[in-house]
Write a protein that holds these residues in place. Structure first.
Motif, PDB file in Angstrom:
ATOM      1  N   ALA A 151      -0.978 -71.392  -1.176  1.00  0.00           N
ATOM      2  CA  ALA A 151      -2.392 -71.818  -1.098  1.00  0.00           C
ATOM      3  C   ALA A 151      -2.732 -73.338  -1.441  1.00  0.00           C
ATOM      4  N   SER A 154      -8.415 -65.623  -3.582  1.00  0.00           N
ATOM      5  CA  SER A 154      -7.366 -65.201  -2.931  1.00  0.00           C
ATOM      6  C   SER A 154      -6.768 -64.280  -3.731  1.00  0.00           C
ATOM      7  N   SER A 176      -3.879 -61.457  -3.004  1.00  0.00           N
ATOM      8  CA  SER A 176      -2.649 -60.708  -2.385  1.00  0.00           C
ATOM      9  C   SER A 176      -2.358 -59.619  -2.986  1.00  0.00           C
ATOM     10  N   ALA A 196      -2.754 -64.225   3.006  1.00  0.00           N
ATOM     11  CA  ALA A 196      -4.023 -64.263   2.364  1.00  0.00           C
ATOM     12  C   ALA A 196      -3.794 -65.927   1.623  1.00  0.00           C
ATOM     13  N   PRO A 197      -3.108 -66.280   1.051  1.00  0.00           N
ATOM     14  CA  PRO A 197      -3.225 -67.512   0.329  1.00  0.00           C
ATOM     15  C   PRO A 197      -3.226 -68.626   1.410  1.00  0.00           C
ATOM     16  N   ALA A 236      -6.632 -68.709   2.500  1.00  0.00           N
ATOM     17  CA  ALA A 236      -7.456 -69.234   1.319  1.00  0.00           C
ATOM     18  C   ALA A 236      -7.275 -70.700   1.336  1.00  0.00           C
TER      19      ALA A 236
END
Length: 296
Positions: free
Chosen positions: A16, A83, A85, A245-246, A249
């Protein structure tokens, strides 16, 4: 500061917002400020021959209530993007499952109203989440943007010796949960795994390499755990919706920096509508450099 006892948190944070300069990786939003809130812990494995073996074979775990507390802590510190995970499947036909959905909805909707974007991984069970009975929390809580994982067709389940992955068409990774309502997709990697200096389907990121000036082992004087059970290494290849996800994000953080007055709902809408439709999957694909599919 809590020590990252497993490495997963450091790895996703690097994707991220890994900073520019000196390292082998750079995050999507390298100038973003990281707020690390620990909501899980390393749990020892059962049935091992020794305490050391149990801890070395252990994995990350915890309670859903810890995650809710972590979200509230992030809101109290005015986080722009959260974020996550992590997650678990819950059965909505049971009282516990429906109750957890209600609890998460309350907290995540409050976050959205406060302007905080929450992005969460859909999980790695290969399950269709559109049936309505089983959902993944927190990714399917109210106002949360759920993220599934993609790779390219050449990387999908290709365990052949010396196999390679080149940048190619986007396809859903076989392990990724999918069809969560209003979800989006981002790179998550897939087989084959390669050496850290070779082309691989996995995602390359930074890792927790243990406490400085210690050797790998059960935490004690002069010892600490390193990265993903691999010892004191600074980087690792891994795969999963935890990577997706990151990466998303980071994109959300860039949007927030460019448009600070935008609401959480506006940022999520832009991420969804600007993503690229794919003929290989139902979710729209976040636009990120093709090199991410042929890491490092």
């Amino acid at each position: 500061m809590s020590q990252d006892q497993q490495g997963h948190g450091t790895w996703v944070a690097s994707l991220a917002a890994g900073a520019l300069g000196g390292g082998e990786t750079v995050g999507v939003a390298p100038e973003a400020t990281l707020l690390n809130i620990k909501v899980l812990q390393r749990m020892p494995a059962i049935g091992q021959s020794s305490t050391l073996a149990a801890c070395e074979a252990g994995d990350t775990g915890g309670l859903l209530s810890w995650v809710l507390t972590g979200i509230n802590d992030a809101l109290a510190q005015h986080a722009d993007v959260i974020s996550l995970s992590l997650g678990t499947l819950v059965d909505l036909t049971t009282g516990d499952g429906a109750g957890w959905k209600t609890s998460f909805d309350r907290v995540t909707y409050a976050a959205q109203q406060a302007g905080t974007v929450i992005i969460a991984a859909t999980g790695n069970d290969g399950i269709d989440l559109s049936t309505g009975r089983y959902i993944e929390l927190p990714s399917q809580a109210r106002g949360v943007l759920a993220v599934t994982a993609t790779t390219n067709a050449d990387c999908v389940e290709n365990p052949k010796p010396n196999a390679i992955c080149a940048a190619g068409p986007v396809a859903r990774a076989s392990y990724a949960n999918f069809n969560a309502p209003n979800s989006i997709a981002a790179p998550g990697g897939a087989l084959p795994e390669g050496a850290d200096d070779a082309t691989s389907g996995w995602i390359f990121g930074a890792c927790s390499s243990g406490i400085a000036n210690t050797t790998d082992g059960l935490p004690a004087s002069g010892k600490s755990f390193g990265c993903f059970g691999l010892g004191h290494v600074a980087y690792v290849q891994a795969m999963g919706t935890s990577a997706s996800a990151p990466l998303l994000a980071g994109a959300a953080a860039l949007l927030k920096a460019a448009h600070p007055a935008w609401s959480a709902a506006q940022i999520i809408t832009v991420l969804q509508t600007s993503a690229t439709p794919s003929i290989y999957m139902s979710e729209r694909q976040l636009n990120l450099p093709a090199a991410l599919y042929a890491t490092p």
